[in-house]
Write a protein that holds these residues in place. Structure first.
Motif, PDB file in Angstrom:
ATOM      1  N   UNK A   1       0.563  32.155  -1.740  1.00 34.81           N
ATOM      2  CA  UNK A   1       1.444  32.263  -2.893  1.00 34.81           C
ATOM      3  C   UNK A   1       2.759  31.561  -2.634  1.00 34.81           C
ATOM      4  N   UNK A   2       3.283  31.659  -1.413  1.00 35.53           N
ATOM      5  CA  UNK A   2       4.539  31.017  -1.072  1.00 35.53           C
ATOM      6  C   UNK A   2       4.418  29.508  -1.194  1.00 35.53           C
ATOM      7  N   UNK A  31      11.276  37.666   0.074  1.00 30.17           N
ATOM      8  CA  UNK A  31      11.913  38.970  -0.072  1.00 30.17           C
ATOM      9  C   UNK A  31      11.189  39.847  -1.087  1.00 30.17           C
ATOM     10  N   UNK A  32      10.681  39.214  -2.153  1.00 33.05           N
ATOM     11  CA  UNK A  32      10.181  39.992  -3.286  1.00 33.05           C
ATOM     12  C   UNK A  32       8.692  39.836  -3.545  1.00 33.05           C
ATOM     13  N   UNK A  33       8.042  38.914  -2.845  1.00 33.25           N
ATOM     14  CA  UNK A  33       6.683  38.566  -3.220  1.00 33.25           C
ATOM     15  C   UNK A  33       5.636  39.596  -2.877  1.00 33.25           C
ATOM     16  N   UNK A  34       5.882  40.466  -1.924  1.00 33.24           N
ATOM     17  CA  UNK A  34       4.818  41.361  -1.461  1.00 33.24           C
ATOM     18  C   UNK A  34       4.267  42.228  -2.573  1.00 33.24           C
ATOM     19  N   UNK A  79       5.901  29.529  -9.885  1.00 33.86           N
ATOM     20  CA  UNK A  79       5.190  29.958  -8.683  1.00 33.86           C
ATOM     21  C   UNK A  79       4.346  31.185  -8.912  1.00 33.86           C
ATOM     22  N   UNK A  80       4.873  32.126  -9.692  1.00 37.02           N
ATOM     23  CA  UNK A  80       4.089  33.318 -10.043  1.00 37.02           C
ATOM     24  C   UNK A  80       2.836  32.937 -10.841  1.00 37.02           C
ATOM     25  N   UNK A 365       4.315  38.162 -17.421  1.00 36.12           N
ATOM     26  CA  UNK A 365       3.760  37.771 -16.123  1.00 36.12           C
ATOM     27  C   UNK A 365       2.782  38.826 -15.621  1.00 36.12           C
ATOM     28  N   UNK A 366       3.124  40.086 -15.786  1.00 33.35           N
ATOM     29  CA  UNK A 366       2.226  41.170 -15.384  1.00 33.35           C
ATOM     30  C   UNK A 366       0.938  41.146 -16.198  1.00 33.35           C
ATOM     31  N   UNK A 367       1.045  40.868 -17.490  1.00 31.41           N
ATOM     32  CA  UNK A 367      -0.149  40.781 -18.332  1.00 31.41           C
ATOM     33  C   UNK A 367      -1.040  39.634 -17.862  1.00 31.41           C
ATOM     34  N   UNK A 368      -0.442  38.520 -17.528  1.00 38.47           N
ATOM     35  CA  UNK A 368      -1.233  37.396 -17.011  1.00 38.47           C
ATOM     36  C   UNK A 368      -1.953  37.782 -15.725  1.00 38.47           C
ATOM     37  N   UNK A 369      -1.271  38.504 -14.829  1.00 38.37           N
ATOM     38  CA  UNK A 369      -1.907  38.960 -13.587  1.00 38.37           C
ATOM     39  C   UNK A 369      -3.137  39.796 -13.878  1.00 38.37           C
ATOM     40  N   UNK A 370      -2.988  40.725 -14.807  1.00 38.42           N
ATOM     41  CA  UNK A 370      -4.056  41.689 -15.065  1.00 38.42           C
ATOM     42  C   UNK A 370      -5.227  41.070 -15.808  1.00 38.42           C
ATOM     43  N   UNK A 371      -4.968  40.066 -16.651  1.00 41.57           N
ATOM     44  CA  UNK A 371      -6.041  39.483 -17.447  1.00 41.57           C
ATOM     45  C   UNK A 371      -6.743  38.318 -16.752  1.00 41.57           C
TER      46      UNK A 371
END
Length: 556
Positions: A1-2, A31-34, A79-80, A365-371
């Motif tokens: 991901x980085x 810092x925030x990606x985990x 990046x996300x 962004x969260x919706x994209x992750x889940x779908x």
């Protein structure tokens, strides 16, 4: 991901300090990606908080469009999108580049109004009595013309109203009241209010002077208008030939007259300032149009510069071959207002824009992750938009220049903007839902979450025409805008946020209840999926005002 974040930041064309931004995005991602990894099928308050916290960090400087801080935010979101597995929408990357011309009235000496032909010439400078600015991104503009009063500048034969009866505004400066008559629906009212300058220009007016009245000042005080002019940075995107897009002629000037100046302008006229103000407050009394018998010279000037900004756009291909060429665009604006400079040393001047609208970007962004693992039938385009705060320009550009235009067609837009998430909401407002065939699906999605859809609790604010979805409406595309409603204390929470934090440095992460943002994101996801899985493409309701005006396809 980085590595994906590094690649996305590297390919933003023309970005200043490219290497520094790449390193910055990589460091922030570490810092925030985990918490941003994984697909567990459930909306994660922790992931939402991680994204909002990053986007509302001081390092991004308030994310004003055209700044390095905005570019850094765009690199992070790109990046996300890459880490999620969305397809790049622009060749091999996620960044829709928009060349902008920025303009700022930074020199008061370039701004003036001279009243001509009434007791000699009297020149006013912006400040206590008049505020002046161009509508277009031009270095300078100057007009000299007779003044003509035309009420609210509204005419509609079907409604039996004509503010222009007996006069011709062509080649003249229109003196107007800001608000249309209250003889139409709330959303139509918003359209006519927001297009006043364009409609006057279409009739040939070369400029306009708005009389600031008590009714107008219920929305914004004259003193606050100063922030809309002198220090404010405005922008217009550039066409392929390098000319800035504008909805009025380059020479058109808009001015706002204080009560004191308005009284002087209307003194001895067929309608006094008091009568005009009373008619605007009443909303149903039409005033006669008339020449004022004298004219004015308005001058305005701007500092100009050119810079790119970016929509961040990722694609989730649809799963149904028969419908995958139809696109549902899911939008949230990424930009903020930047900073509020104060005179006191040590003040927090960065407007981190956590609620407005880091929350919305985190939600899509969260919706994209889940779908991503199980896409719906239609293709989804996720877009974090620039320049909403400057006039919905990022959305305007994307709506006029859709991605995959040669092979796909946009059939709907679902927008989120500043989903207030500080109380346990019990209802949603879905602006425009009653106007399209998406309504049954959206109502079912909301009901399944144990919520209800309520009417717009602030119809006077005309929110349907004030967020990014409206740029898609203007292209004839059925569009809605989703937010929590006012139930269960939401009215108080909204009033508190608007009064204390809206566009202020206090719009910080601590105002967000991420459990409630997760609840909102969950139902918002269901709305997106429901629309993307409809058997037939969304249409406007038969006879809809906006469909007729903008050429949208209506149901039979």
């Amino acid at each position: 991901m980085l590595q994906a974040r590094r690649r996305c930041t590297d390919i933003i064309e023309g970005m200043p300090m490219r290497r520094l931004l790449t390193v910055s995005v990589a460091a922030l991602a570490l810092l925030h990606g985990a918490t941003a990894l994984g697909h567990d099928g459930e909306v994660s308050a922790e992931r939402l908080e991680a994204d909002v916290t990053l986007l509302a960090d001081d390092a991004l400087g308030g994310r004003e469009a055209g700044t390095e801080g905005y570019n850094l935010a765009a690199g992070y979101v790109g990046g996300e999108f890459a880490a999620i597995g969305l397809d790049p929408a622009i060749g091999n990357h996620y960044f829709q580049t928009m060349p902008f011309r920025f303009f700022q009235a930074d020199d008061p000496s370039k701004l003036s109004m001279t009243i001509i032909g009434r007791d000699g010439a009297q020149t006013l400078v912006p400040g206590d009595e008049i505020m002046i600015g161009t509508e277009a991104a031009v270095a300078s503009a100057s007009i000299e013309a007779p003044l003509v009063f035309v009420g609210s500048g509204f005419a509609d034969d079907g409604l039996g109203w004509d503010d222009f009866s007996g006069v011709d505004v062509a080649g003249k400066i229109a003196v107007v009241l800001r608000n249309p008559p209250k003889i139409m629906g709330d959303q139509e009212y918003g359209y006519y209010r927001n297009t006043q300058a364009e409609r006057l220009a279409a009739r040939g007016a070369v400029g306009m002077i708005v009389l600031v009245t008590p009714t107008y000042e219920k929305g914004i005080k004259f003193e606050m208008l100063k922030s809309d002019f002198e220090p404010a940075v405005n922008m217009a995107w550039l066409r392929a030939d390098g000319t800035p897009f504008a909805e009025v002629p380059d020479s058109f000037i808009r001015a706002f007259a204080s009560e004191e100046l308005g009284r002087r302008l209307m003194e001895g006229q067929p309608v006094s300032w008091e009568e005009a103000a009373a008619a605007e407050a009443d909303g149903k009394k039409r005033l006669p149009a008339f020449e004022l018998g004298f004219g004015a010279r308005l001058t305005a000037g701007n500092r100009l510069w050119q810079q790119n900004s970016y929509n961040v756009v990722g694609v989730l291909p649809g799963s149904d071959p028969a419908l995958a060429n139809e696109i549902v665009v899911v939008t949230a604006h990424l930009d903020g207002v930047g900073t509020h400079v104060t005179e006191k040393e040590g003040d927090d001047e960065i407007v981190n824009a956590a609620m407005d609208n880091a929350t919305g970007v985190a939600a899509i962004t969260e919706i994209a992750r889940l779908l991503a693992p199980t896409p719906p039938r239609r293709t989804l385009v996720f877009a974090a938009l620039t320049a909403e705060e400057k006039g919905l320009w990022g959305a305007d550009y994307l709506a006029r220049n859709p991605v995959m235009a040669g092979t796909h067609k946009v059939v709907a837009n679902i927008n989120v903007d500043m989903p207030l998430s500080s109380w346990e909401f019990t209802d949603l407002v879905v602006y425009g839902v009653e106007r399209t065939t998406m309504e049954p699906v959206i109502r079912q999605s909301v009901a399944s979450a144990g919520l209800v859809i309520v009417p717009d609790p602030q119809p006077e604010e005309s929110y349907f025409t004030r967020s990014d979805h409206y740029r898609f409406v203007q292209q004839g595309i059925p569009s809605v805008y989703v937010n929590p409603g006012f139930g269960n204390g939401g009215d108080k929470a909204y009033k508190d946020f608007i009064g204390k934090h809206y566009h202020q440095p206090s719009d910080e992460v601590g105002n967000v209840d991420f459990r409630q943002l997760a609840r909102f994101t969950d139902v918002y996801r269901d709305i997106v999926v429901g629309v993307a899985n409809m058997d037939e493409a969304p249409l406007w309701r038969k006879g809809d005002f906006f469909a007729k005006f903008y050429g949208g396809k209506m149901e039979d």
